[in-house]
Motif scaffolding. Structure first.
Motif, PDB file in Angstrom:
ATOM      1  N   CYS A 245     -21.938  37.616   1.613  1.00  0.00           N
ATOM      2  CA  CYS A 245     -22.836  37.689   0.463  1.00  0.00           C
ATOM      3  C   CYS A 245     -24.144  38.343   0.904  1.00  0.00           C
ATOM      4  CB  CYS A 245     -23.143  36.300  -0.077  1.00  0.00           C
ATOM      5  SG  CYS A 245     -21.687  35.324  -0.517  1.00  0.00           S
ATOM      6  N   LYS A 246     -24.519  39.400   0.216  1.00  0.00           N
ATOM      7  CA  LYS A 246     -25.763  40.100   0.547  1.00  0.00           C
ATOM      8  C   LYS A 246     -26.931  39.430  -0.162  1.00  0.00           C
ATOM      9  CE  LYS A 246     -27.538  44.827   0.917  1.00  0.00           C
ATOM     10  NZ  LYS A 246     -27.170  46.251   0.707  1.00  0.00           N
ATOM     11  N   LEU A 247     -27.959  39.122   0.605  1.00  0.00           N
ATOM     12  CA  LEU A 247     -29.142  38.444   0.071  1.00  0.00           C
ATOM     13  C   LEU A 247     -30.346  39.356   0.204  1.00  0.00           C
ATOM     14  CD1 LEU A 247     -28.465  35.081   1.930  1.00  0.00           C
ATOM     15  CD2 LEU A 247     -28.080  35.496  -0.512  1.00  0.00           C
ATOM     16  N   LEU A 248     -30.838  39.841  -0.937  1.00  0.00           N
ATOM     17  CA  LEU A 248     -32.046  40.661  -0.926  1.00  0.00           C
ATOM     18  C   LEU A 248     -33.258  39.761  -0.696  1.00  0.00           C
ATOM     19  CD1 LEU A 248     -31.284  42.975  -3.997  1.00  0.00           C
ATOM     20  CD2 LEU A 248     -30.811  43.401  -1.565  1.00  0.00           C
ATOM     21  N   PRO A 249     -34.419  40.328  -0.327  1.00  0.00           N
ATOM     22  CA  PRO A 249     -35.621  39.497  -0.215  1.00  0.00           C
ATOM     23  C   PRO A 249     -35.854  38.725  -1.520  1.00  0.00           C
ATOM     24  CG  PRO A 249     -36.021  41.647   0.730  1.00  0.00           C
ATOM     25  CD  PRO A 249     -34.669  41.725   0.065  1.00  0.00           C
ATOM     26  N   GLY A 250     -36.049  37.414  -1.399  1.00  0.00           N
ATOM     27  CA  GLY A 250     -36.196  36.560  -2.582  1.00  0.00           C
ATOM     28  C   GLY A 250     -34.900  35.887  -3.004  1.00  0.00           C
ATOM     29  N   ASP A 251     -33.770  36.393  -2.547  1.00  0.00           N
ATOM     30  CA  ASP A 251     -32.490  35.755  -2.854  1.00  0.00           C
ATOM     31  C   ASP A 251     -32.298  34.519  -1.984  1.00  0.00           C
ATOM     32  OD1 ASP A 251     -31.894  37.714  -4.671  1.00  0.00           O
ATOM     33  OD2 ASP A 251     -30.426  38.751  -3.399  1.00  0.00           O
ATOM     34  N   CYS A 252     -31.570  33.566  -2.516  1.00  0.00           N
ATOM     35  CA  CYS A 252     -31.242  32.370  -1.744  1.00  0.00           C
ATOM     36  C   CYS A 252     -29.794  31.993  -2.003  1.00  0.00           C
ATOM     37  CB  CYS A 252     -32.170  31.209  -2.110  1.00  0.00           C
ATOM     38  SG  CYS A 252     -32.226  30.807  -3.867  1.00  0.00           S
ATOM     39  N   TYR A 253     -29.240  31.218  -1.084  1.00  0.00           N
ATOM     40  CA  TYR A 253     -27.914  30.665  -1.317  1.00  0.00           C
ATOM     41  C   TYR A 253     -27.965  29.157  -1.188  1.00  0.00           C
ATOM     42  CZ  TYR A 253     -27.243  30.052   3.758  1.00  0.00           C
ATOM     43  OH  TYR A 253     -27.374  29.661   5.060  1.00  0.00           O
ATOM     44  N   ILE A 254     -27.124  28.488  -1.954  1.00  0.00           N
ATOM     45  CA  ILE A 254     -26.918  27.044  -1.842  1.00  0.00           C
ATOM     46  C   ILE A 254     -25.467  26.877  -1.410  1.00  0.00           C
ATOM     47  CG2 ILE A 254     -26.988  24.816  -3.028  1.00  0.00           C
ATOM     48  CD1 ILE A 254     -28.743  26.201  -5.189  1.00  0.00           C
ATOM     49  N   ALA A 255     -25.254  26.218  -0.282  1.00  0.00           N
ATOM     50  CA  ALA A 255     -23.892  26.152   0.245  1.00  0.00           C
ATOM     51  C   ALA A 255     -23.665  24.844   0.994  1.00  0.00           C
ATOM     52  CB  ALA A 255     -23.621  27.333   1.174  1.00  0.00           C
ATOM     53  N   PRO A 256     -22.405  24.349   0.960  1.00  0.00           N
ATOM     54  CA  PRO A 256     -22.058  23.113   1.681  1.00  0.00           C
ATOM     55  C   PRO A 256     -21.719  23.430   3.141  1.00  0.00           C
ATOM     56  CG  PRO A 256     -20.172  23.846   0.435  1.00  0.00           C
ATOM     57  CD  PRO A 256     -21.258  24.859   0.184  1.00  0.00           C
ATOM     58  N   THR A 257     -22.726  23.674   3.939  1.00  0.00           N
ATOM     59  CA  THR A 257     -22.498  24.178   5.292  1.00  0.00           C
ATOM     60  C   THR A 257     -21.950  23.125   6.250  1.00  0.00           C
ATOM     61  OG1 THR A 257     -24.878  23.868   5.599  1.00  0.00           O
ATOM     62  CG2 THR A 257     -24.096  26.114   5.200  1.00  0.00           C
ATOM     63  N   GLU A 258     -21.852  21.859   5.783  1.00  0.00           N
ATOM     64  CA  GLU A 258     -21.178  20.822   6.580  1.00  0.00           C
ATOM     65  C   GLU A 258     -19.684  20.788   6.259  1.00  0.00           C
ATOM     66  OE1 GLU A 258     -23.163  18.007   8.345  1.00  0.00           O
ATOM     67  OE2 GLU A 258     -24.763  19.479   8.242  1.00  0.00           O
ATOM     68  N   ASN A 259     -19.284  21.566   5.261  1.00  0.00           N
ATOM     69  CA  ASN A 259     -17.892  21.500   4.782  1.00  0.00           C
ATOM     70  C   ASN A 259     -17.232  22.875   4.731  1.00  0.00           C
ATOM     71  OD1 ASN A 259     -15.732  19.876   3.804  1.00  0.00           O
ATOM     72  ND2 ASN A 259     -16.159  20.558   1.700  1.00  0.00           N
ATOM     73  N   VAL A 260     -17.998  23.918   5.028  1.00  0.00           N
ATOM     74  CA  VAL A 260     -17.488  25.287   4.952  1.00  0.00           C
ATOM     75  C   VAL A 260     -17.913  26.037   6.219  1.00  0.00           C
ATOM     76  CG1 VAL A 260     -17.743  27.478   3.724  1.00  0.00           C
ATOM     77  CG2 VAL A 260     -17.466  25.379   2.428  1.00  0.00           C
ATOM     78  N   VAL A 261     -16.977  26.704   6.835  1.00  0.00           N
ATOM     79  CA  VAL A 261     -17.276  27.511   8.028  1.00  0.00           C
ATOM     80  C   VAL A 261     -18.132  28.702   7.608  1.00  0.00           C
ATOM     81  CG1 VAL A 261     -16.246  28.942   9.830  1.00  0.00           C
ATOM     82  CG2 VAL A 261     -15.166  26.775   9.189  1.00  0.00           C
ATOM     83  N   HIS A 262     -19.170  28.995   8.365  1.00  0.00           N
ATOM     84  CA  HIS A 262     -20.165  29.955   7.885  1.00  0.00           C
ATOM     85  C   HIS A 262     -20.998  30.516   9.038  1.00  0.00           C
ATOM     86  CE1 HIS A 262     -22.392  26.286   8.524  1.00  0.00           C
ATOM     87  NE2 HIS A 262     -23.447  27.057   8.722  1.00  0.00           N
ATOM     88  N   ASP A 263     -21.878  31.426   8.722  1.00  0.00           N
ATOM     89  CA  ASP A 263     -22.983  31.853   9.587  1.00  0.00           C
ATOM     90  C   ASP A 263     -23.865  32.799   8.786  1.00  0.00           C
ATOM     91  OD1 ASP A 263     -24.671  32.208  11.791  1.00  0.00           O
ATOM     92  OD2 ASP A 263     -22.984  32.275  13.180  1.00  0.00           O
TER      93      ASP A 263
END
Ligand SMILES: [Fe+2]
Length: 290
Positions: A245-263
């Motif tokens: 997911c591309k995040l421009l300046p000002g963009d944010c993500y909400i994610a369950p990072t304890e339950n989904v593999v990510h970085d």
């Protein structure tokens, strides 16, 4: 070990993640808030995952056995889009990723925030985020951090001091043997407060589903830590794409990072990288009039 885990699970799932055939688990859903700019390349998929090379271990300080997205990145097919992209905020926080945005920081605001100027973080970041999100306790403000540019994955493991690659967080006080509790874990919001884009990477399968698909042989104690379970899953299903997911300046993500593999990734952005992170039970507020 691999031969123990292959078999029935592979028969029902391999190569069918995004197909018209049987999908053995509910994929993690992505919701893109209309507040975000419409970008053709906002969400992309890798061709799977791969283990880091010896050169990446030695020259780039990756942990041996770490896994990275298998490039190149590609757009989603219409079918993949229908399976992954939700038109509404998904009701299940533990298996959804939400992209939203607040106004990007100006150069002066960013300098004030970085300089620790009184009230700057509250006015420029916290207040705008509370206008778009509901924050429930327990809240843990991790705050500002930055990474070098050019990193395919950005997280350094606290214990090893090396880049972890795709991983699952363990900030909550989990009992590692109770996989189901991860469905109730905190999620996080991460705001791109930097000068250019960065990425959020994740696998669209929850940790509990990884455990279930691997089968009863995949008890965490067998792998000594959860890191081995998620890496084992990726090694057994290397064709499962990573979502970027591309995040421009000002963009944010909400994610369950304890339950989904990510970085996170700063692979091709420019200028200062800066993110602001809060953990808790965080939900996107409904938009007025829509
Ligand atoms: Fe993480």
């Amino acid at each position: 070990m691999r031969s123990d885990i292959e078999g029935a699970a592979l028969d029902v799932t391999r190569a069918h993640w995004f197909g018209d055939h049987h999908v053995s688990c509910s994929l993690v859903q992505i919701y893109v808030d209309p507040r975000c700019a419409s970008l053709d390349e906002r969400i992309q998929l890798s061709f799977g995952t791969r283990e880091v090379t010896a050169e990446e271990v030695n020259a780039l300080n990756y942990e041996p056995g770490a896994r990275l997205p298998l490039e190149p990145w590609r757009p989603l097919s219409a079918n993949e889009r229908s399976l992954l992209i939700s038109k509404h905020v998904p009701p299940t926080r533990e298996r959804s990723v939400v992209l939203s945005r607040i106004p990007a920081l100006s150069k002066n605001a960013r300098e004030a925030v970085i300089g620790g100027e009184s009230g700057a973080v509250r006015e420029e970041i916290v207040r705008p985020l509370t206008e778009i999100c509901e924050f429930d306790e327990p809240l843990h403000v991790i705050g500002l951090s930055h990474r070098a540019r050019g990193l395919k994955t950005a997280t350094i493991d606290n214990l090893s001091g090396k880049y972890a690659g795709l991983h699952i967080d363990s900030w909550d006080d989990h009992d590692d043997h109770d996989i189901a509790l991860r469905e109730q874990a905190t999620n996080r919001i991460s705001l791109n407060a930097g000068e250019s884009h960065r990425y959020f990477l994740f696998l669209p399968v929850t940790f509990a589903d990884m455990h279930r698909i691997l089968g009863t042989d995949a008890q965490p104690e067998r792998y000594q830590s959860l890191k081995y379970l998620e890496r084992n899953f990726m090694a057994n299903f290397p064709e499962l794409p990573v979502v970027r997911c591309k995040l421009l300046p000002g963009d944010c993500y909400i994610a369950p990072t304890e339950n989904v593999v990510h970085d996170g990734s700063t692979e091709d952005g420019e200028g200062l990288d800066l993110q602001f992170v809060v953990r808790g039970f965080i939900n996107l507020k409904a938009r007025q009039g829509g």
